[in-house]
Design a protein around this motif. Structure first.
Motif, PDB file in Angstrom:
ATOM      1  N   THR A  31      37.249  48.121  43.148  1.00  0.00           N
ATOM      2  CA  THR A  31      36.222  47.124  42.858  1.00  0.00           C
ATOM      3  C   THR A  31      35.865  46.322  44.093  1.00  0.00           C
ATOM      4  OG1 THR A  31      35.618  45.266  41.428  1.00  0.00           O
ATOM      5  CG2 THR A  31      37.925  45.411  42.080  1.00  0.00           C
TER       6      THR A  31
ATOM      7  N   HIS B  22      45.111  50.435  37.344  1.00  0.00           N
ATOM      8  CA  HIS B  22      45.293  49.877  38.679  1.00  0.00           C
ATOM      9  C   HIS B  22      43.916  49.454  39.168  1.00  0.00           C
ATOM     10  CE1 HIS B  22      49.372  51.729  39.661  1.00  0.00           C
ATOM     11  NE2 HIS B  22      49.075  52.195  38.457  1.00  0.00           N
ATOM     12  N   THR B  23      43.864  48.364  39.903  1.00  0.00           N
ATOM     13  CA  THR B  23      42.608  47.982  40.530  1.00  0.00           C
ATOM     14  C   THR B  23      42.861  47.705  41.999  1.00  0.00           C
ATOM     15  OG1 THR B  23      40.639  46.574  40.407  1.00  0.00           O
ATOM     16  CG2 THR B  23      42.763  45.508  39.963  1.00  0.00           C
TER      17      THR B  23
ATOM     18  N   TYR C   5      40.991  46.352  45.635  1.00  0.00           N
ATOM     19  CA  TYR C   5      39.908  45.750  46.416  1.00  0.00           C
ATOM     20  C   TYR C   5      40.190  46.077  47.873  1.00  0.00           C
ATOM     21  CZ  TYR C   5      36.695  42.338  48.405  1.00  0.00           C
ATOM     22  OH  TYR C   5      35.670  41.739  49.087  1.00  0.00           O
TER      23      TYR C   5
ATOM     24  N   THR D 295      39.687  41.529  41.611  1.00  0.00           N
ATOM     25  CA  THR D 295      40.805  42.164  40.901  1.00  0.00           C
ATOM     26  C   THR D 295      41.171  41.391  39.637  1.00  0.00           C
ATOM     27  OG1 THR D 295      42.482  41.064  42.266  1.00  0.00           O
ATOM     28  CG2 THR D 295      41.731  43.264  42.975  1.00  0.00           C
TER      29      THR D 295
ATOM     30  N   GLU E 104      47.315  44.974  40.408  1.00  0.00           N
ATOM     31  CA  GLU E 104      46.265  44.536  41.328  1.00  0.00           C
ATOM     32  C   GLU E 104      46.747  44.742  42.766  1.00  0.00           C
ATOM     33  OE1 GLU E 104      44.348  40.662  40.231  1.00  0.00           O
ATOM     34  OE2 GLU E 104      45.943  40.664  38.724  1.00  0.00           O
TER      35      GLU E 104
END
Length: 153
Positions: free
Chosen positions: A9, A34-35, A37, A75, A91
């Motif tokens: 993201t 899971h995210t 950045y 996140t 995150e």
């Protein structure tokens, strides 16, 4: 089928569209979300200078309030949306070339599926602007679900 789903993201509306798809799939398959950045050091190098970019690539972006806040908001959005559905999210923030960092995260964390947004640009716009999504498709060996935003929105 899917045990770990990654949602890269940048905090944009396009990325947020992908979040909804990823959460739906995680709920359906009982997968972990899971995210990621990625602080895009290529785009920052022109405005910050080489020394500052080197510090960011070494993980010292916490010292830069604006960068840290943008990453946290992006996140946290994913984590908050998942929490509404009873899901937890891992995150993570990294720095470098987004497609490369995504591919590395996929490999390092056993990700089964990547769900990400795309602006759906074609032709000259895509050639001039590049596409993190397109580069990610070429950089990973797992399925990538592309959620396309309508340019007219």
């Amino acid at each position: 089928m899917y045990e770990r789903i990654l949602v890269p993201t940048d905090g944009s509306e396009t990325a947020e569209l992908a979040v909804e798809h990823a959460i739906d799939l995680a709920e359906q398959y009982g997968a972990d979300v899971h995210t990621l950045y990625v602080v895009d050091t290529d785009s920052m190098s022109l405005s910050l200078g080489a020394e500052q970019v080197d510090r960011i690539e070494q993980g010292h972006y916490d010292e830069m309030d604006e960068v840290r806040d943008r990453a946290d908001r992006a996140t946290s959005y994913v984590a908050d949306r998942a929490a509404e559905r009873g899901l937890e999210v891992v995150e993570y923030v990294s720095a470098g070339k987004p497609h490369s960092q995504i591919a590395t995260y996929v490999e390092d964390n056993g990700i089964d599926l990547v769900v990400m947004g795309s602006h759906g640009r074609s032709g000259v716009k895509r050639a001039l602007l590049g596409s993190v999504t397109e580069r990610t498709l070429r950089s990973t060996h797992v399925p990538v679900l592309v959620v396309e935003a309508d340019e007219s929105d």
